[in-house]
Every structure is written in C-alpha cells, then in structure tokens.
Scaffold this motif. Sequence first.
Motif, PDB file in Angstrom:
ATOM      1  N   THR A 194      12.793 -23.032 -29.530  1.00 40.10           N
ATOM      2  CA  THR A 194      13.476 -22.244 -30.551  1.00 40.10           C
ATOM      3  C   THR A 194      12.866 -20.858 -30.591  1.00 40.10           C
ATOM      4  O   THR A 194      11.652 -20.701 -30.456  1.00 40.10           O
ATOM      5  CB  THR A 194      13.344 -22.923 -31.927  1.00 40.10           C
ATOM      6  N   GLY A 195      13.704 -19.844 -30.793  1.00 37.24           N
ATOM      7  CA  GLY A 195      13.189 -18.480 -30.863  1.00 37.24           C
ATOM      8  C   GLY A 195      14.302 -17.489 -31.107  1.00 37.24           C
ATOM      9  O   GLY A 195      15.284 -17.789 -31.784  1.00 37.24           O
ATOM     10  N   ALA A 236      14.619 -15.090 -34.406  1.00 43.67           N
ATOM     11  CA  ALA A 236      14.220 -16.494 -34.550  1.00 43.67           C
ATOM     12  C   ALA A 236      14.502 -16.915 -35.985  1.00 43.67           C
ATOM     13  O   ALA A 236      14.390 -16.092 -36.894  1.00 43.67           O
ATOM     14  CB  ALA A 236      12.743 -16.644 -34.219  1.00 43.67           C
ATOM     15  N   PRO A 237      14.885 -18.119 -36.199  1.00 46.73           N
ATOM     16  CA  PRO A 237      15.010 -19.260 -35.298  1.00 46.73           C
ATOM     17  C   PRO A 237      16.449 -19.532 -34.879  1.00 46.73           C
ATOM     18  O   PRO A 237      16.869 -20.679 -34.760  1.00 46.73           O
ATOM     19  CB  PRO A 237      14.500 -20.405 -36.154  1.00 46.73           C
ATOM     20  N   ARG A 290       9.508 -18.754 -30.869  1.00 44.52           N
ATOM     21  CA  ARG A 290       9.241 -18.577 -32.289  1.00 44.52           C
ATOM     22  C   ARG A 290       7.754 -18.325 -32.553  1.00 44.52           C
ATOM     23  O   ARG A 290       6.891 -18.857 -31.876  1.00 44.52           O
ATOM     24  CB  ARG A 290       9.673 -19.830 -33.050  1.00 44.52           C
ATOM     25  N   ASN A 299       2.784 -15.716 -30.799  1.00 43.47           N
ATOM     26  CA  ASN A 299       3.414 -16.844 -30.134  1.00 43.47           C
ATOM     27  C   ASN A 299       2.814 -17.218 -28.781  1.00 43.47           C
ATOM     28  O   ASN A 299       3.477 -17.864 -27.985  1.00 43.47           O
ATOM     29  CB  ASN A 299       4.908 -16.567 -29.972  1.00 43.47           C
TER      30      ASN A 299
END
Length: 100
Positions: free
Chosen positions: A5-6, A17-18, A77, A81
């Motif tokens: 997810t990002g 994000a997300p 995300r 990171n």
Amino acid sequence: MVAFTGGIWSSRGRITAPHAQLHVFPEALRLVFFDQDYVLPREAINALSKMGIRPVNGLRIRHSTPLYPSYLVFWPRGLFNNREYEKLRRSLDDNGYTVT
C-alpha cells in the motif's frame, strides 16, 4: 502475489497513500488506485529503479505500455519508509525483478 500500500506519482498526477496498491506477481506488476488498474507484464517493464527524496524511497517503473502514464513512481506507505521499501525490493528480487 504480494501487495504493498502506498501512493503513486505519475505523469497524470499524484495519488497519496494509502490510496494505491502495487501487486507483485512473477509475470507482472499491477498498480491499482481509485478507478485505475494498470497491469504491466514483465516484458513491458524496461527498468525498475530506486527513487529517493530523503527520507522517503520510491520505485520508479519504466515501461513500454503506451496506454499508461509514461512516468510512474510507487511510494510505499510511511513517512520514513525505508523498511517498507526494503520489503518491496526483496519481494521484487524474489519474483525475479532487478531494481537498480
């Protein structure tokens, strides 16, 4: 298949994000966000490279699919990171992709 997810930066705009996902398959990468669903077969991927704007790392995807934006960067995300980016890079390596 592994999903991350990002957010996405593209030549058509930015999705934070997300709201985006990158799915890693041995035969393709799939980017999904809102009403967009981009499937990039392995043979259409010209290069994968790390793109960093400290302290955040993203994955630049160069491809030859004319229907999709020419500029694609996926940002896992998280503000800091590095850990998520390394998980993504390992998943790509495990599926036979090379990230420069």
